[in-house]
Design a protein around this motif. Structure first.
Motif, PDB file in Angstrom:
ATOM      1  N   GLU A 239       1.010  -1.407  -0.194  1.00  0.00           N
ATOM      2  CA  GLU A 239      -0.071   0.118  -0.049  1.00  0.00           C
ATOM      3  C   GLU A 239       1.075   1.170   0.494  1.00  0.00           C
ATOM      4  O   GLU A 239       0.600   2.271  -0.947  1.00  0.00           O
ATOM      5  N   ASP A 240       1.176   1.123   0.699  1.00  0.00           N
ATOM      6  CA  ASP A 240       2.835   2.230   0.792  1.00  0.00           C
ATOM      7  C   ASP A 240       3.279   2.530  -0.066  1.00  0.00           C
ATOM      8  O   ASP A 240       3.814   3.632  -0.951  1.00  0.00           O
ATOM      9  N   TRP A 242       2.071   1.375  -3.324  1.00  0.00           N
ATOM     10  CA  TRP A 242       1.602   2.005  -4.140  1.00  0.00           C
ATOM     11  C   TRP A 242       1.053   3.641  -4.568  1.00  0.00           C
ATOM     12  O   TRP A 242       1.373   4.507  -5.188  1.00  0.00           O
ATOM     13  N   GLN A 243       1.257   4.333  -3.107  1.00  0.00           N
ATOM     14  CA  GLN A 243       1.022   5.469  -3.031  1.00  0.00           C
ATOM     15  C   GLN A 243       1.949   6.439  -3.123  1.00  0.00           C
ATOM     16  O   GLN A 243       2.155   7.392  -3.218  1.00  0.00           O
TER      17      GLN A 243
END
Length: 357
Positions: A239-240, A242-243
């Protein structure tokens, strides 16, 4: 400061000894700049460099220069979901000034002169964006529509991919570039126009600027990062990663070889990424009707922005609506497919290979 002449009076356009000629499809542009800027632009715009000849527009790049006095700037409203100040503008009687708030780069858009000035050498991508804006403006005035899409072609079929920002357009396109028959068309802006022979897509000369998430998932792109940086990124959660925003320039010819860029293509399919990392469903690529799906059309449409001046000389306002019917008319014969389910680039690459087989 009310007229273009007032702006020009405070700038020196004599120190631009180099002239570069750029060609993308039907559009040719000249760019005048100093030698240091020319060397940077030659590197970034190598695939569009052309021989001297007639042009549709001339852009002057004035490194280090600034306005004699600051006008009253008006913020240009950002798209829904975007925050922070990015662009501001000041309308003249016969032109428009645009300021990049974060960098201080300033641009003059008018029928009399097209200027980029400020810390140009420190902001080459903003200079390139301004140059490409002139291509978009010329085409838009000639009946093309601007799409927020990346694109690739094998010369027979052309695939455009749209979606929300950060939805995977660049990652998908670069996975399809692993096919030896594919050619890179564009990473973020695609002009489209329907003709008697089908729909034509036209890209702009700008190499992709990609985030680490795109790089770490593609072994071919690994050299863009140092070994130490790859290890740091490997410790980040999915998730990190991806962001995470950390732009890297990818020069197509360096990674995929010469002759792998083609700015024009027959546009045969348009995919809209409507998938989600939170979905547990398998990735599906299914037909959809654009006329019945305004949500998908919104992902495709793109405003010409603060630089656009129409054939009557009128500049866009940030609240001017886009025209869905104009896009539907241009894309009527193009097969539309919606990508749903979980984000699976392997599955999407396989679907792309089937298209180009």
């Amino acid at each position: 400061m009310n007229r273009v002449a007032d702006v020009l009076d405070g700038l020196d356009r004599s120190g631009v000894p180099e002239t570069l000629f750029l060609e993308t499809g039907p559009v040719r542009i000249a760019v005048r700049c100093d030698t240091s800027m020319a060397n940077v632009l030659k590197r970034h715009l190598a695939d569009a460099l052309a021989a001297e000849g007639p042009v549709s527009a001339v852009v002057d790049v004035l490194n280090g220069q600034k306005l004699k006095s600051e006008p009253a700037w008006t913020d240009w409203a950002r798209e829904p979901g975007k925050t922070g100040r990015k662009d501001a503008y000041h309308d003249l009687e016969d032109g428009r000034l645009v300021r990049k708030v974060r960098t201080g780069m300033t641009f003059l858009q008018s029928s009399q002169a097209l200027l980029a000035f400020g810390p140009c050498l420190n902001c080459p991508n903003q200079v390139i964006n301004f140059i490409n804006t002139q291509i978009l403006n010329i085409c838009k005035r000639d009946g093309w529509e601007i799409c927020h899409a990346a694109a690739v072609t094998d010369g027979v079929n052309g695939l455009a991919i749209a979606g929300l920002s950060g939805g995977g357009k660049s990652t998908t396109i670069l996975r399809l570039m692993d096919l030896e028959t594919s050619r890179f068309v564009t990473n973020d802006r695609l002009m489209v126009r329907a003709t008697a022979d089908g729909v034509t897509g036209l890209g702009i000369p700008k190499n992709p600027r990609i985030n680490p998430g795109t790089i770490v998932g593609n072994p071919r792109l690994a050299p863009l990062l140092t070994d130490a940086r790859r290890l740091e990124l490997a410790r980040m959660s999915t998730e990190d990663l991806w962001q995470h925003e950390e732009k890297h320039d990818l020069f197509i010819s360096d990674v995929y070889g010469t002759g792998r860029v083609q700015f024009t293509m027959p546009l045969t399919e348009f995919w809209v990424l409507n998938w989600s990392r939170q979905s547990s469903s398998p990735t599906r690529v299914q037909d959809a009707n654009l006329a019945d799906r305004p949500d998908l059309l919104r992902a495709i449409m793109k405003s010409a922005g603060p630089f656009y001046q129409d054939t009557r000389g009128r500049f866009l306002r940030d609240d001017d609506p886009l025209c869905p019917d104009a896009y539907l008319a241009q894309l009527n014969s193009v097969r539309l497919r919606e990508v749903t389910g979980t984000i699976d680039f392997d599955a999407l690459a396989l679907a792309g290979r089937e298209l180009f087989s």
